[in-house]
Design a protein around this motif. Structure first.
Motif, mmCIF file in Angstrom:
data_model
loop_
_atom_site.group_PDB
_atom_site.id
_atom_site.type_symbol
_atom_site.label_atom_id
_atom_site.label_comp_id
_atom_site.label_asym_id
_atom_site.label_seq_id
_atom_site.Cartn_x
_atom_site.Cartn_y
_atom_site.Cartn_z
ATOM 1 N N ALA A 1 0.738 -0.645 -0.482
ATOM 2 C CA ALA A 1 -0.008 -0.126 0.098
ATOM 3 C C ALA A 1 1.119 1.082 -0.392
ATOM 4 C CB ALA A 1 -0.894 0.227 1.275
ATOM 5 N N ILE A 2 1.783 1.596 0.808
ATOM 6 C CA ILE A 2 2.933 2.175 0.736
ATOM 7 C C ILE A 2 3.825 2.692 -0.190
ATOM 8 C CG2 ILE A 2 4.746 3.467 2.518
ATOM 9 C CD1 ILE A 2 4.136 1.652 4.211
ATOM 10 N N ALA A 3 3.791 1.594 -0.904
ATOM 11 C CA ALA A 3 5.008 2.071 -2.520
ATOM 12 C C ALA A 3 3.453 2.217 -3.422
ATOM 13 C CB ALA A 3 5.849 0.150 -2.631
ATOM 14 N N LEU A 4 2.621 1.488 -3.752
ATOM 15 C CA LEU A 4 1.704 1.702 -4.854
ATOM 16 C C LEU A 4 1.589 3.293 -4.553
ATOM 17 C CD1 LEU A 4 -0.371 -1.795 -5.024
ATOM 18 C CD2 LEU A 4 1.278 -0.534 -6.553
ATOM 19 N N LEU A 5 0.867 3.389 -3.219
ATOM 20 C CA LEU A 5 0.394 5.383 -3.181
ATOM 21 C C LEU A 5 1.646 5.848 -3.421
ATOM 22 C CD1 LEU A 5 -0.768 7.040 -1.789
ATOM 23 C CD2 LEU A 5 -0.642 6.674 0.259
ATOM 24 N N ALA A 6 3.289 5.618 -3.320
ATOM 25 C CA ALA A 6 4.696 6.452 -2.943
ATOM 26 C C ALA A 6 3.842 6.346 -4.655
ATOM 27 C CB ALA A 6 5.414 6.462 -2.578
ATOM 28 N N GLN A 7 4.000 5.558 -5.359
ATOM 29 C CA GLN A 7 4.208 6.086 -7.058
ATOM 30 C C GLN A 7 3.148 6.485 -7.831
ATOM 31 O OE1 GLN A 7 6.558 3.918 -8.403
ATOM 32 N NE2 GLN A 7 6.057 5.841 -10.517
ATOM 33 N N SER A 8 1.836 6.656 -7.436
ATOM 34 C CA SER A 8 0.825 7.674 -7.374
ATOM 35 C C SER A 8 0.685 8.955 -6.884
ATOM 36 C CB SER A 8 -0.582 7.048 -7.138
ATOM 37 O OG SER A 8 -1.627 7.682 -7.853
ATOM 38 N N LEU A 9 0.946 9.063 -6.152
ATOM 39 C CA LEU A 9 1.672 10.151 -5.717
ATOM 40 C C LEU A 9 2.587 10.685 -6.724
ATOM 41 C CD1 LEU A 9 1.851 10.176 -1.969
ATOM 42 C CD2 LEU A 9 -0.137 11.214 -3.426
ATOM 43 N N HIS A 10 3.716 10.322 -6.806
ATOM 44 C CA HIS A 10 4.516 10.826 -7.882
ATOM 45 C C HIS A 10 4.122 10.769 -9.501
ATOM 46 C CE1 HIS A 10 8.227 10.845 -10.313
ATOM 47 N NE2 HIS A 10 9.197 11.119 -9.900
ATOM 48 N N ASP A 11 3.665 10.496 -9.870
ATOM 49 C CA ASP A 11 3.298 9.746 -10.909
ATOM 50 C C ASP A 11 1.896 10.456 -11.830
ATOM 51 O OD1 ASP A 11 5.635 8.330 -11.520
ATOM 52 O OD2 ASP A 11 5.059 6.173 -11.668
ATOM 53 N N ASP A 12 0.993 10.005 -10.751
ATOM 54 C CA ASP A 12 -0.569 10.882 -11.218
ATOM 55 C C ASP A 12 -0.870 12.535 -10.515
ATOM 56 O OD1 ASP A 12 -0.911 8.106 -12.018
ATOM 57 O OD2 ASP A 12 -1.864 7.447 -9.933
ATOM 58 N N PHE A 13 -0.291 12.970 -9.286
ATOM 59 C CA PHE A 13 -0.218 13.781 -8.795
ATOM 60 C C PHE A 13 0.932 14.569 -8.679
ATOM 61 C CE2 PHE A 13 -3.793 10.686 -7.325
ATOM 62 C CZ PHE A 13 -4.642 11.515 -7.793
ATOM 63 N N ALA A 14 2.251 14.326 -9.103
ATOM 64 C CA ALA A 14 2.682 15.119 -9.770
ATOM 65 C C ALA A 14 4.213 15.964 -8.233
ATOM 66 C CB ALA A 14 3.185 16.390 -10.899
ATOM 67 N N ILE A 15 4.251 15.032 -7.360
ATOM 68 C CA ILE A 15 4.348 15.200 -5.753
ATOM 69 C C ILE A 15 6.014 14.737 -6.186
ATOM 70 C CG2 ILE A 15 3.758 15.281 -3.752
ATOM 71 C CD1 ILE A 15 1.168 15.074 -3.671
ATOM 72 N N SER A 16 6.939 14.661 -6.376
ATOM 73 C CA SER A 16 7.973 14.669 -5.907
ATOM 74 C C SER A 16 8.705 13.766 -4.835
ATOM 75 C CB SER A 16 9.182 15.450 -6.784
ATOM 76 O OG SER A 16 9.363 16.574 -6.162
ATOM 77 N N SER A 17 8.434 14.524 -3.953
ATOM 78 C CA SER A 17 8.860 14.620 -2.607
ATOM 79 C C SER A 17 7.492 14.024 -1.229
ATOM 80 C CB SER A 17 10.120 14.787 -2.467
ATOM 81 O OG SER A 17 11.380 15.292 -3.231
ATOM 82 N N PRO A 18 7.083 13.047 -1.499
ATOM 83 C CA PRO A 18 5.817 12.851 -1.166
ATOM 84 C C PRO A 18 5.826 12.633 0.229
ATOM 85 C CG PRO A 18 5.888 11.117 -2.622
ATOM 86 C CD PRO A 18 6.951 12.278 -2.099
#
Length: 179
Positions: A38-55
């Motif tokens: 869940a953490i890994a998928l969330l981190a990836q989505s925040l980066h890729d889908d929501f353009a948050i480089s350092s979530p």
């Protein structure tokens, strides 16, 4: 494949480590791998889908007061903390992962998103704060999948009282993610 259910709204983004299980079944399905995934998928989505480089991700504890060092269970020590440590190592220093957080006050803190351990722990705040605009999205799929956060509302179908705001938000997010 690893997938996770995420609820994304204007104020909150929450991923569930477990999805539709009764509380008594959590003992069998809440694992270090489920929390890490869940953490890994969330981190990836925040980066890729929501353009948050350092979530900045907040990971909730399971028990009241995040077990208060074992007074109310040991899942934080046995499952959640090791998953957080694994995620920190695997994802690197650009992803800030904090927890296990005390569940009843965690949502008052500022994070880009949260990982909740079970359905109602994550969905009660989402539906309280972002009910009209929150979108259910599935992370980890090779396609974009979004839907309203509240299901199909068969109980009010045909009565002219359903609101389309969450459905519109689901369409808007899907369009943005595929553009």
């Amino acid at each position: 494949p690893r997938v996770a259910m995420m609820f994304a709204g204007p104020a909150l983004k929450v991923v569930l480590a477990t999805v539709h299980h009764g509380l008594m079944d959590l003992r069998d399905v809440l694992t270090q791998e489920a929390v890490f995934s869940a953490i890994a998928l969330l981190a990836q989505s925040l980066h890729d889908d929501f353009a948050i480089s350092s979530p900045r991700i907040g990971v909730l504890g399971l028990n009241p007061h995040a077990s208060e060092e074992g007074k109310f269970g040991d899942e934080e020590r046995r499952i959640i903390s090791p998953a957080i440590a694994e995620a920190r190592e695997a994802l690197g220093p650009d992803i800030i992962i904090e927890g296990p957080l005390v569940p009843d006050v965690a949502f008052r803190q500022t994070y880009d998103a949260f990982v909740a351990m079970y359905h109602d722990q994550g969905l009660i705040p989402v539906k309280l704060i972002d009910f009209e605009e929150s979108v259910n999205m599935t992370l980890g799929l090779p396609i974009v999948r979004t839907s309203p956060d509240h299901g199909v509302a068969y109980d009010i179908a045909g009565q002219g009282i359903a609101r389309a705001t969450s459905m519109q938000a689901a369409f808007d997010l899907a369009l943005r993610l595929t553009s």
